[in-house]
Scaffold this active site. Sequence first.
Site, PDB file in Angstrom:
ATOM      1  N   SER A  32      50.878 -29.632  21.291  1.00  0.00           N
ATOM      2  CA  SER A  32      49.845 -29.036  20.459  1.00  0.00           C
ATOM      3  C   SER A  32      50.270 -27.618  20.040  1.00  0.00           C
ATOM      4  O   SER A  32      51.366 -27.424  19.518  1.00  0.00           O
ATOM      5  CB  SER A  32      48.535 -29.035  21.255  1.00  0.00           C
ATOM      6  N   ARG A  74      33.462 -25.453  22.639  1.00  0.00           N
ATOM      7  CA  ARG A  74      34.163 -26.422  23.477  1.00  0.00           C
ATOM      8  C   ARG A  74      33.735 -27.856  23.145  1.00  0.00           C
ATOM      9  O   ARG A  74      34.547 -28.774  23.152  1.00  0.00           O
ATOM     10  CB  ARG A  74      33.888 -26.126  24.949  1.00  0.00           C
ATOM     11  N   ASP A 101      45.821 -39.761  17.474  1.00  0.00           N
ATOM     12  CA  ASP A 101      45.579 -38.310  17.456  1.00  0.00           C
ATOM     13  C   ASP A 101      45.276 -37.907  16.017  1.00  0.00           C
ATOM     14  O   ASP A 101      46.148 -37.900  15.161  1.00  0.00           O
ATOM     15  CB  ASP A 101      46.833 -37.590  17.968  1.00  0.00           C
ATOM     16  N   HIS A 142      44.191 -36.838  20.716  1.00  0.00           N
ATOM     17  CA  HIS A 142      45.059 -35.684  20.991  1.00  0.00           C
ATOM     18  C   HIS A 142      45.270 -35.496  22.494  1.00  0.00           C
ATOM     19  O   HIS A 142      46.338 -35.059  22.924  1.00  0.00           O
ATOM     20  CB  HIS A 142      44.416 -34.431  20.371  1.00  0.00           C
ATOM     21  N   ASP A 143      44.251 -35.828  23.278  1.00  0.00           N
ATOM     22  CA  ASP A 143      44.332 -35.708  24.734  1.00  0.00           C
ATOM     23  C   ASP A 143      45.501 -36.474  25.334  1.00  0.00           C
ATOM     24  O   ASP A 143      45.936 -36.173  26.442  1.00  0.00           O
ATOM     25  CB  ASP A 143      43.044 -36.244  25.374  1.00  0.00           C
TER      26      ASP A 143
END
Lengths: 194, 379
Positions: free
Chosen positions: B149, B219, B316, B349-350
């Site tokens: 990232s 968040r 992602d 993305h995780d």
Amino acid sequence: MSDHATMQAIARLVPEGSRVLDLGCGDGALLDLLQRERGCSGYGIELADANVLACVRRGVNVIQLNLDEGLAMFGDNSFDVVLQIDTLQHLRNAEVMLRETARVGQSGIVAFPNFAHWPNRLSVLRGRMPVTRRLPYQWYDTPNIRVGTYKDFEVLAYKNKLRILDAFGLQDGREVRWLPNALAGTAVFRFEHD
Amino acid sequence: MSFIATPQSMHFAEALRLQSGASIRDYTLAYETYGELNAARDNAVLVCHALNASHHVAGMYEGQPKSEGWWDNMIGPGKPLDTNRFFVIGINNLGSCFGSTGPMHKHPDTGEVYGADFPVVTVEDWVNAQALLLDRLGVAQLAAVMGGSLGGMQALSWTLQYPERVRHAVVVASAPNLTAENIAFNEVARRAIVTDPDFHGGHFYRHGVIPQRGLRIARMIGHITYLSDDVMNEKFGRQLREGMDLKYSTQDIEFQIESYLRYQGDKFSEYFDANTYLLITRALDYFDPARRHGGNLAQALAVARAKFLLVSFSTDWRFSPQLSREIVQALLENRRDVSYAEIDAPHGHDAFLLDDARYMGVVRSYFDSIAKELQGGQP
């Protein structure tokens, strides 16, 4: 196709020091050979995860990409040689990829199973689709969705205005230059675009 | 059970000139190292962190169970990046809130807490600061620089800012720049923080408050974009939190996904600094090495000398495979050595932080070949 003699026969067609793009490079064995023995450089294109891993393990550059999405990532004439070794028969857009191969490479080398090899003809005459060492699949589970012959490829190359520089068959790692359409399990063409 | 990691810090008195023209002096960088630097000093690997991570990359702290580093599954003895062979360095970036100098610290001139006056830092500034720390550790050249990232952006930037100091770059789930949509998500998060009445223009420390509401929402938004629709459906679906019946309320937590996001937001707002969030998302927005080359990424990457491994994940959508492919294409145009794995994983993305045998296998094999190269064998 991955046997050593066959790979050597293909490798001989690639000029030393060439920049090579290998479409459907499998586990990267051919590129590895070309790098070590013929001073070539370049990249392999692969879709299968296991093959991508095998290439990275060998230290062969590999780009994970579905060839059916085309070669938009690569510029015209950006490689000396583009290889399609046992790849064409798996492609949905085999003709488009042939044109792309010619566009991206100064020259192209295509090898694929020759469906007109005599044992295959015999099998079809007997009324059954061939199942051989070269074509080891049943008709209902074969990944070979493009079955063509040595002669068929000549016609396709002509249709796409490709200049054939060399063409022969391969059988048991040996070149077959007499009646290759009947006597060779593998057809090999080296060509360039106009 | 992982190995024991020990945080360290290094002070830099001399001013570091930043990309903006501002400078920062008397700053501290928190860092950790794992493994041993070999006699040839050629086995160092720098691991760069993303938005909310730190120098605590791997291992755990003495007497603190559950304190594993953020990439502990990737890095350690016998792991894909094997600390038995490599000397691994994690550095907390300037402006962060985990030990390096950041907005919650005092300005050396005024003695006042920086707050909103902390200078805007860029990926390039971070890389310059990391390079200074490596100088002091005696690492002239990295065997590899690695990051996911925003960390991947730093890895890429290393190959452009210090091409001769990087042999390999491993760039995971990253991008050559953010798309408009991506900047938009960052902006929503920033607005949530800045409009929190407890933000006080970034000087909330003076008021003894924290803009926790803003941080929570920032968040929550971030978290949504790190997951995929599929994985969220699989994990939470339309499950209700209590029983089977709707409560016909508009403000209660009813769906499991609401509960999950609020929990993540609460947890985050207790440890993360609001100004750091603004700074780091800005650094993300700004990163664009092609900018100085009229948008031509291939031209921007022409100075790179490193060999590259890029990895992206199919689901992602925050750092999509297309963005990794842009980097690959620019490297191809420059005839650099590059391998690219596009992992078909459901986690969005995780995924870059999770265990996936194919992903881990590719990274492990790549580092195996670097290790072989260091021993003088064929790469």
